[in-house]
Design a protein around this motif. Structure first.
Motif, PDB file in Angstrom:
ATOM      1  N   LEU A   1       2.909  16.100 -14.067  1.00 51.71           N
ATOM      2  CA  LEU A   1       1.940  16.992 -14.706  1.00 51.71           C
ATOM      3  C   LEU A   1       0.508  16.525 -14.450  1.00 51.71           C
ATOM      4  O   LEU A   1      -0.363  17.319 -14.072  1.00 51.71           O
ATOM      5  CB  LEU A   1       2.231  17.035 -16.215  1.00 51.71           C
ATOM      6  CG  LEU A   1       1.641  18.198 -17.002  1.00 51.71           C
ATOM      7  CD1 LEU A   1       2.139  19.528 -16.467  1.00 51.71           C
ATOM      8  CD2 LEU A   1       2.001  18.065 -18.475  1.00 51.71           C
ATOM      9  N   THR A   2       0.230  15.241 -14.657  1.00 47.70           N
ATOM     10  CA  THR A   2      -1.151  14.754 -14.585  1.00 47.70           C
ATOM     11  C   THR A   2      -1.471  14.143 -13.223  1.00 47.70           C
ATOM     12  O   THR A   2      -2.644  13.924 -12.904  1.00 47.70           O
ATOM     13  CB  THR A   2      -1.402  13.663 -15.644  1.00 47.70           C
ATOM     14  OG1 THR A   2      -0.575  12.521 -15.342  1.00 47.70           O
ATOM     15  CG2 THR A   2      -1.071  14.148 -17.040  1.00 47.70           C
TER      16      THR A   2
ATOM     17  N   ASP B   1       3.237  10.791 -12.630  1.00 52.15           N
ATOM     18  CA  ASP B   1       3.514  11.832 -13.594  1.00 52.15           C
ATOM     19  C   ASP B   1       3.306  13.201 -12.932  1.00 52.15           C
ATOM     20  O   ASP B   1       2.217  13.479 -12.416  1.00 52.15           O
ATOM     21  CB  ASP B   1       2.564  11.661 -14.789  1.00 52.15           C
ATOM     22  CG  ASP B   1       2.863  12.638 -15.895  1.00 52.15           C
ATOM     23  OD1 ASP B   1       3.954  12.537 -16.466  1.00 52.15           O
ATOM     24  OD2 ASP B   1       2.016  13.500 -16.167  1.00 52.15           O
TER      25      ASP B   1
ATOM     26  N   TRP C   1       0.832  -1.202   0.000  1.00 53.87           N
ATOM     27  CA  TRP C   1       0.000   0.000   0.000  1.00 53.87           C
ATOM     28  C   TRP C   1       0.867   1.253   0.000  1.00 53.87           C
ATOM     29  O   TRP C   1       0.641   2.190  -0.768  1.00 53.87           O
ATOM     30  CB  TRP C   1      -0.927  -0.033   1.226  1.00 53.87           C
ATOM     31  CG  TRP C   1      -1.777   1.201   1.391  1.00 53.87           C
ATOM     32  CD1 TRP C   1      -2.970   1.453   0.789  1.00 53.87           C
ATOM     33  CD2 TRP C   1      -1.478   2.349   2.212  1.00 53.87           C
ATOM     34  NE1 TRP C   1      -3.441   2.688   1.183  1.00 53.87           N
ATOM     35  CE2 TRP C   1      -2.559   3.255   2.049  1.00 53.87           C
ATOM     36  CE3 TRP C   1      -0.426   2.697   3.053  1.00 53.87           C
ATOM     37  CZ2 TRP C   1      -2.592   4.488   2.713  1.00 53.87           C
ATOM     38  CZ3 TRP C   1      -0.474   3.921   3.709  1.00 53.87           C
ATOM     39  CH2 TRP C   1      -1.545   4.801   3.535  1.00 53.87           C
TER      40      TRP C   1
ATOM     41  N   LEU D   1       5.771  -3.999  -9.384  1.00 51.28           N
ATOM     42  CA  LEU D   1       6.452  -3.920  -8.080  1.00 51.28           C
ATOM     43  C   LEU D   1       7.022  -5.289  -7.704  1.00 51.28           C
ATOM     44  O   LEU D   1       6.446  -6.322  -8.047  1.00 51.28           O
ATOM     45  CB  LEU D   1       5.475  -3.432  -7.007  1.00 51.28           C
ATOM     46  CG  LEU D   1       4.889  -2.038  -7.246  1.00 51.28           C
ATOM     47  CD1 LEU D   1       3.966  -1.644  -6.105  1.00 51.28           C
ATOM     48  CD2 LEU D   1       5.988  -0.997  -7.417  1.00 51.28           C
TER      49      LEU D   1
ATOM     50  N   GLN E   1      -0.961  11.187 -12.544  1.00 50.89           N
ATOM     51  CA  GLN E   1      -1.366   9.791 -12.776  1.00 50.89           C
ATOM     52  C   GLN E   1      -0.217   8.837 -12.455  1.00 50.89           C
ATOM     53  O   GLN E   1       0.951   9.147 -12.656  1.00 50.89           O
ATOM     54  CB  GLN E   1      -1.818   9.635 -14.229  1.00 50.89           C
ATOM     55  CG  GLN E   1      -3.126  10.381 -14.493  1.00 50.89           C
ATOM     56  CD  GLN E   1      -3.679  10.111 -15.888  1.00 50.89           C
ATOM     57  OE1 GLN E   1      -2.963  10.073 -16.867  1.00 50.89           O
ATOM     58  NE2 GLN E   1      -4.984   9.913 -15.944  1.00 50.89           N
ATOM     59  N   LYS E   2      -0.595   7.658 -11.989  1.00 55.67           N
ATOM     60  CA  LYS E   2       0.379   6.648 -11.601  1.00 55.67           C
ATOM     61  C   LYS E   2       1.017   6.075 -12.856  1.00 55.67           C
ATOM     62  O   LYS E   2       0.340   5.790 -13.842  1.00 55.67           O
ATOM     63  CB  LYS E   2      -0.345   5.544 -10.823  1.00 55.67           C
ATOM     64  CG  LYS E   2       0.503   4.885  -9.778  1.00 55.67           C
ATOM     65  CD  LYS E   2      -0.343   3.942  -8.929  1.00 55.67           C
ATOM     66  CE  LYS E   2      -1.203   4.699  -7.918  1.00 55.67           C
ATOM     67  NZ  LYS E   2      -2.036   3.802  -7.112  1.00 55.67           N
ATOM     68  N   LEU E   3       2.355   5.885 -12.798  1.00 55.61           N
ATOM     69  CA  LEU E   3       3.082   5.494 -14.005  1.00 55.61           C
ATOM     70  C   LEU E   3       3.429   4.016 -14.043  1.00 55.61           C
ATOM     71  O   LEU E   3       3.940   3.533 -15.048  1.00 55.61           O
ATOM     72  CB  LEU E   3       4.359   6.331 -14.118  1.00 55.61           C
ATOM     73  CG  LEU E   3       4.126   7.824 -14.372  1.00 55.61           C
ATOM     74  CD1 LEU E   3       5.414   8.616 -14.173  1.00 55.61           C
ATOM     75  CD2 LEU E   3       3.583   8.057 -15.778  1.00 55.61           C
ATOM     76  N   PHE E   4       3.218   3.304 -12.950  1.00 53.46           N
ATOM     77  CA  PHE E   4       3.590   1.890 -12.928  1.00 53.46           C
ATOM     78  C   PHE E   4       2.345   1.049 -12.704  1.00 53.46           C
ATOM     79  O   PHE E   4       1.305   1.541 -12.255  1.00 53.46           O
ATOM     80  CB  PHE E   4       4.624   1.629 -11.812  1.00 53.46           C
ATOM     81  CG  PHE E   4       4.096   1.941 -10.443  1.00 53.46           C
ATOM     82  CD1 PHE E   4       3.484   0.948  -9.673  1.00 53.46           C
ATOM     83  CD2 PHE E   4       4.165   3.232  -9.926  1.00 53.46           C
ATOM     84  CE1 PHE E   4       2.970   1.244  -8.426  1.00 53.46           C
ATOM     85  CE2 PHE E   4       3.648   3.521  -8.675  1.00 53.46           C
ATOM     86  CZ  PHE E   4       3.049   2.525  -7.921  1.00 53.46           C
ATOM     87  N   GLN E   5       2.504  -0.224 -13.025  1.00 54.24           N
ATOM     88  CA  GLN E   5       1.446  -1.186 -12.736  1.00 54.24           C
ATOM     89  C   GLN E   5       1.757  -1.886 -11.418  1.00 54.24           C
ATOM     90  O   GLN E   5       2.934  -2.051 -11.069  1.00 54.24           O
ATOM     91  CB  GLN E   5       1.375  -2.243 -13.850  1.00 54.24           C
ATOM     92  CG  GLN E   5       0.488  -1.869 -15.004  1.00 54.24           C
ATOM     93  CD  GLN E   5      -0.996  -1.848 -14.645  1.00 54.24           C
ATOM     94  OE1 GLN E   5      -1.401  -2.114 -13.516  1.00 54.24           O
ATOM     95  NE2 GLN E   5      -1.783  -1.500 -15.639  1.00 54.24           N
ATOM     96  N   ILE E   6       0.731  -2.347 -10.743  1.00 55.28           N
ATOM     97  CA  ILE E   6       0.937  -3.056  -9.476  1.00 55.28           C
ATOM     98  C   ILE E   6       1.824  -4.284  -9.694  1.00 55.28           C
ATOM     99  O   ILE E   6       2.615  -4.654  -8.823  1.00 55.28           O
ATOM    100  CB  ILE E   6      -0.426  -3.397  -8.833  1.00 55.28           C
ATOM    101  CG1 ILE E   6      -0.269  -3.812  -7.382  1.00 55.28           C
ATOM    102  CG2 ILE E   6      -1.211  -4.421  -9.641  1.00 55.28           C
ATOM    103  CD1 ILE E   6       0.050  -2.687  -6.469  1.00 55.28           C
ATOM    104  N   THR E   7       1.733  -4.878 -10.880  1.00 59.87           N
ATOM    105  CA  THR E   7       2.563  -6.058 -11.188  1.00 59.87           C
ATOM    106  C   THR E   7       4.025  -5.692 -11.457  1.00 59.87           C
ATOM    107  O   THR E   7       4.877  -6.580 -11.538  1.00 59.87           O
ATOM    108  CB  THR E   7       2.001  -6.787 -12.429  1.00 59.87           C
ATOM    109  OG1 THR E   7       1.789  -5.818 -13.459  1.00 59.87           O
ATOM    110  CG2 THR E   7       0.700  -7.494 -12.119  1.00 59.87           C
TER     111      THR E   7
ATOM    112  N   ASP F   1       2.593   1.569  -3.342  1.00 54.95           N
ATOM    113  CA  ASP F   1       1.641   1.940  -4.398  1.00 54.95           C
ATOM    114  C   ASP F   1       1.302   3.430  -4.333  1.00 54.95           C
ATOM    115  O   ASP F   1       0.883   4.028  -5.325  1.00 54.95           O
ATOM    116  CB  ASP F   1       0.370   1.090  -4.280  1.00 54.95           C
ATOM    117  CG  ASP F   1      -0.540   1.213  -5.504  1.00 54.95           C
ATOM    118  OD1 ASP F   1      -0.007   1.261  -6.634  1.00 54.95           O
ATOM    119  OD2 ASP F   1      -1.774   1.262  -5.337  1.00 54.95           O
ATOM    120  N   ASN F   2       1.452   4.024  -3.145  1.00 55.24           N
ATOM    121  CA  ASN F   2       1.150   5.442  -2.978  1.00 55.24           C
ATOM    122  C   ASN F   2       2.388   6.337  -3.020  1.00 55.24           C
ATOM    123  O   ASN F   2       2.310   7.516  -2.656  1.00 55.24           O
ATOM    124  CB  ASN F   2       0.379   5.665  -1.681  1.00 55.24           C
ATOM    125  CG  ASN F   2      -1.082   5.240  -1.830  1.00 55.24           C
ATOM    126  OD1 ASN F   2      -1.855   5.914  -2.489  1.00 55.24           O
ATOM    127  ND2 ASN F   2      -1.437   4.090  -1.256  1.00 55.24           N
TER     128      ASN F   2
END
Lengths: 357, 357
Positions: free
Chosen positions: B24-25, B22, B10, B35, B27-33, B13-14
């Motif tokens: 600018l946006t 990112d 957790w 990690l 938005q999260k740049l990685f996938q949980i998979t 992921d945060n």
């Protein structure tokens, strides 16, 4: 004989006489509370003109007529749940064939149009070819079966490299499989993408059946499935003028447990704040579901060429695109719409009559 | 000290570093998979500049920073469930005061606008006064906080007596409390009604809080509540060009059991086809819920006068109107919109910052 176990209140609620239903609109004219408290059948007579029964109700003496054919009708399935879908776990399940049609045939031939809309209902998508390369044409496609859903992205949006993107969709980076706008409630249930230019190296498209992956998760990892269906997750989107949020599970089920919606978008999953044990159960489930959804074997890969318009169910399918060279020209126009009217258009195209009496 | 029981996945992921999100946006740049499978914290150091911690992760050496303030943030409540609402079981619960504002003040003063939108979020409705008597003005009101949802009734609809109505709304008969378009999925989550003319004898308006009635049902008749939340019901609408259907419970709950939607409309409830025992349980629950919803003591009664525009949550409130004399002039213009953007506009108007780092 009228079956003995048919509940009286159900029968009476479905009375189709002109006092109970407006003949013009078919709408019910009474409230359930208007019906007598202790409703019983006072007399049953066979219908004179067809197989069925005329009932006289006590205590109010109301008369209702039901045909045997109407009584024997099966339940209408809910077309939005997994039960009504043809799930596909790989391109092979589709026999490597895309449900596709030429735009002119789709416009001019109701049978072709019906076949395409049924493909969206059953498989989650269809591909229209040779759609005119006109600005705004994607909205014409949406209007061929329903209505455009306007959002903060406009009535349509341009998918191309932007200078100051508010969303990674508007860059050249790879976008892994996801559903759109999970931070919106109601989520747009349909998405359309119309390719105007695709000269870029890369920029290929992919689709994944989220319902098939959810079914596989339920089968292979019931604890993960339970954690995901049982946990509302905050999704969030924020820019200068907009701040959207929705609390929805990654896999939504209807009251009898059938999957009816998948939301999956790593970019906009917000911060879950739950006790540690629940958080851990959710993350274990999230990782397991992500492994399924991101398995390349589940993905149908294809390339959108100019004139192609993809129509897909955003409550079920995930879509993806590969990265493309920054210099390469790629321009799609997209819009959102809703499944309710796609199903309405399907029903009107394929209309058959089946009324109680 | 960093709390010991915070789940590692957790936290990671945060991570808000520019490699993970990112800039600018957001938005999260990685996938949980992406990690590492067995993620652990290798080192914890206090932040130099503020109360918080810098973590070094094993096995990948990634560095994340978290402030104590961010860690201590409470969970964001879901504003769409009963928990976030002020339920009202009668006009008295509202102290007989309508949440209302003058259109000019609403347009020109952000605080007034925020107060009205918060009333819709909290109480389910607001009433705007002195809205210009212009054709199409109701869509201007919708655009003041969001987007119009177009349907088969158009981008706006006229509520007045029609010669060949496809819906009883467009006649002069009394319309008992109901939610609109329960046969649509997604249902329009907001409705607006703008009164242009009301010279008719009768034609008064009423609102009922469906969430309050659902809570009362759960309290007073748990079996009825269980039957209604557990049974998807087919709703249907049909005319010459349209055939809509949705299978939804009368009372919908989120995965943790909180009420988040009520659908109630005797006119368009279709034919339930279930085993007899389930049918009887549903009908007993339906009658019990209807008794609560149709109890005049639960209804807030008022009269829409020319210039009044009512904005209400169609997932929560039921609306009604009394019959009016057929000769009397009554003309409302209505449109549908969605709650997601109303909440977005509220959030942007009341923006406060609270980022992880």
């Amino acid at each position: 004989m009228l079956p003995a176990d048919v509940p009286a209140l159900w029968l009476r609620d479905n009375c189709a006489c002109p006092d109970c239903r407006d003949p013009l609109t078919g709408q019910k004219l009474f409230q359930i509370t208007d019906l007598p408290e202790h409703l019983t059948v006072d007399a049953v007579r066979p219908l004179a003109d067809q197989d069925g029964w005329e009932l006289v109700w006590a205590p109010d003496g109301h008369v209702s007529r039901y045909t045997a054919a109407w009584l024997a009708q099966p339940a209408q399935p809910d077309p939005r749940t997994e039960d009504a879908k043809q799930l596909w776990g790989s391109a092979a399940d589709l026999a490597d064939r895309l449900p596709e049609a030429d735009w002119t045939a789709y416009r001019e031939d109701d049978a072709v149009r019906l076949r395409m809309l049924e493909a969206v209902a059953r498989l989650g998508f269809c591909l229209l070819r040779d759609v005119p390369l006109r600005d705004g044409q994607v909205q014409e496609v949406a209007r061929s079966f329903g209505y455009v859903r306007e959002t903060n992205y406009g009535t349509q949006f341009e998918v191309r490299v932007e200078e100051r993107p508010n969303n990674l969709a508007f860059t050249n980076v790879a976008i892994t499989p996801h559903t759109d706008n999970p931070y919106r409630d109601p989520v747009p249930t349909l998405q359309l993408l119309h390719c105007l230019v695709n000269d870029a190296e890369g920029g290929d498209s992919g689709l994944v059946d989220g319902f098939a992956a959810a079914a596989a998760l339920r089968e292979g990892d019931p604890a993960a499935y339970a954690a995901l269906t049982g946990t509302p997750v905050p999704f969030a989107f924020r820019d200068d003028t907009t701040e959207l949020g929705a609390h929805r599970p990654l896999i939504a089920t209807d009251p009898v447990g059938r999957v009816n919606e998948v939301r999956f978008n790593n970019r906009s999953l917000g911060t879950l704040r739950l006790p540690a044990a629940q958080t851990e159960a959710f993350y274990a489930g999230y990782r397991a579901f992500a492994r399924l959804l991101l398995d390349p074997a589940r993905q149908l890969d294809f390339r959108l060429n100019p004139g192609d318009c993809l129509v897909f169910d955003n409550t079920r399918l995930l879509h993806a695109r590969t990265a493309f060279a920054r210099g390469g020209a790629r321009h799609l126009q997209g819009c959102y719409a809703d499944l309710d009217h796609l199903f309405s258009t399907m029903a009107v195209l394929g209309r058959k009559e089946a009324q109680p009496c």
